[in-house]
Scaffold this motif. Structure first.
Motif, mmCIF file in Angstrom:
data_model
loop_
_atom_site.group_PDB
_atom_site.id
_atom_site.type_symbol
_atom_site.label_atom_id
_atom_site.label_comp_id
_atom_site.label_asym_id
_atom_site.label_seq_id
_atom_site.Cartn_x
_atom_site.Cartn_y
_atom_site.Cartn_z
ATOM 1 N N ILE A 94 0.890 -1.161 0.000
ATOM 2 C CA ILE A 94 0.000 0.000 0.000
ATOM 3 C C ILE A 94 0.929 1.212 0.000
ATOM 4 N N VAL A 95 0.825 2.039 -1.039
ATOM 5 C CA VAL A 95 1.677 3.222 -1.141
ATOM 6 C C VAL A 95 0.811 4.470 -1.286
ATOM 7 N N ASP A 96 1.359 5.597 -0.885
ATOM 8 C CA ASP A 96 0.677 6.880 -1.040
ATOM 9 C C ASP A 96 0.748 7.339 -2.484
ATOM 10 N N SER A 97 -0.237 8.127 -2.881
ATOM 11 C CA SER A 97 -0.277 8.634 -4.252
ATOM 12 C C SER A 97 0.915 9.541 -4.569
ATOM 13 N N ASN A 98 1.568 10.073 -3.543
ATOM 14 C CA ASN A 98 2.750 10.910 -3.778
ATOM 15 C C ASN A 98 4.057 10.120 -3.638
ATOM 16 N N PHE A 99 3.970 8.789 -3.644
ATOM 17 C CA PHE A 99 5.167 7.938 -3.513
ATOM 18 C C PHE A 99 6.115 8.110 -4.696
ATOM 19 N N GLY A 100 5.564 8.353 -5.873
ATOM 20 C CA GLY A 100 6.397 8.443 -7.071
ATOM 21 C C GLY A 100 6.590 7.064 -7.678
ATOM 22 N N VAL A 101 7.627 6.926 -8.452
ATOM 23 C CA VAL A 101 7.942 5.671 -9.142
ATOM 24 C C VAL A 101 9.066 4.978 -8.390
ATOM 25 N N PRO A 102 8.968 3.663 -8.180
ATOM 26 C CA PRO A 102 10.087 2.986 -7.524
ATOM 27 C C PRO A 102 11.313 2.938 -8.443
ATOM 28 N N GLY A 103 12.418 3.397 -7.923
ATOM 29 C CA GLY A 103 13.669 3.365 -8.669
ATOM 30 C C GLY A 103 14.561 2.235 -8.212
#
Length: 145
Positions: A89-98
Motif C-alpha cells: 500500500i503506497v501513497d499517491s505521492n510515492f512516485g515511481v520505484p527506482g
C-alpha cells in the motif's frame, strides 16, 4: 485566523511478482534445504521480504521515500521456477520505484531472475536482477526517471 487543512495523500495497492530460478542440479543437502525453505514459506517464518524505494525524496527526511516491508507468498510455477507475490500500500505521492531491497530469509541462496511491480499509474516497473541473493541486496529498475 486561517485554518490550514493538509490533505492526506490517497493510498493505492501495487503488486510485486518475484521470479526465482531453482538450481537444476542439487545434492542431497541442497534438496533438503529447498524443502525446508518451502515449509518455512508456507508458515511464513522465513521468506523473501521486499521494500520499495522511490525516486522521490521525502521533504522531511531528505532521503528517498520507502514503502513498508512486505513478505512474499510462494507460488511454485515449475521445477525450475518459483514466483513470490506480495502487495504494497503506497501513497499517491510515492512516485515511481527506482530501487527495491530484497531480503532472502531462506537457509540457502537463490537466483533472482526479475521483479515486476504492477499498479503504478506510470505503468509496470521491471527490475532485471539476474543475480544470486543471500541476505539483503538492492536492485535498480530499468525505467528511466
Amino acid at each position: 485566523m486561517v485554518e490550514v487543512h493538509t490533505k492526506k495523500p490517497l493510498q493505492f495497492k501495487v503488486r510485486a511478482v518475484v521470479t526465482v530460478r531453482n538450481k537444476i542440479k542439487e545434492d542431497f543437502k541442497e534438496t533438503m534445504l529447498k524443502h525446508l525453505d518451502a515449509i518455512n514459506d508456507s508458515i511464513e517464518t522465513r521468506n523473501v521480504v521486499l521494500e520499495l524505494i522511490s525516486t522521490e525524496i521525502d521533504p522531511k527526511t531528505k532521503s528517498p521515500k520507502k514503502s513498508s516491508k512486505a513478505a512474499g507468498q510462494r507460488n511454485p510455477m515449475s521445477k525450475q521456477r518459483v514466483n513470490y507475490t506480495t502487495e504494497f500500500i503506497v501513497d499517491s505521492n510515492f512516485g515511481v520505484p527506482g530501487a527495491i531491497t530484497v531480503t532472502n530469509k531462506h537457509q540457502r541462496e537463490f537466483f533472482l531472475e526479475s521483479i515486476t511491480i504492477e499498479g503504478f499509474f506510470s505503468g509496470a516497473v521491471h527490475f532485471p536482477c539476474k543475480s544470486w541473493v543471500q541476505g539483503e541486496r538492492i536492485f535498480f529498475s530499468n525505467k528511466g526517471v
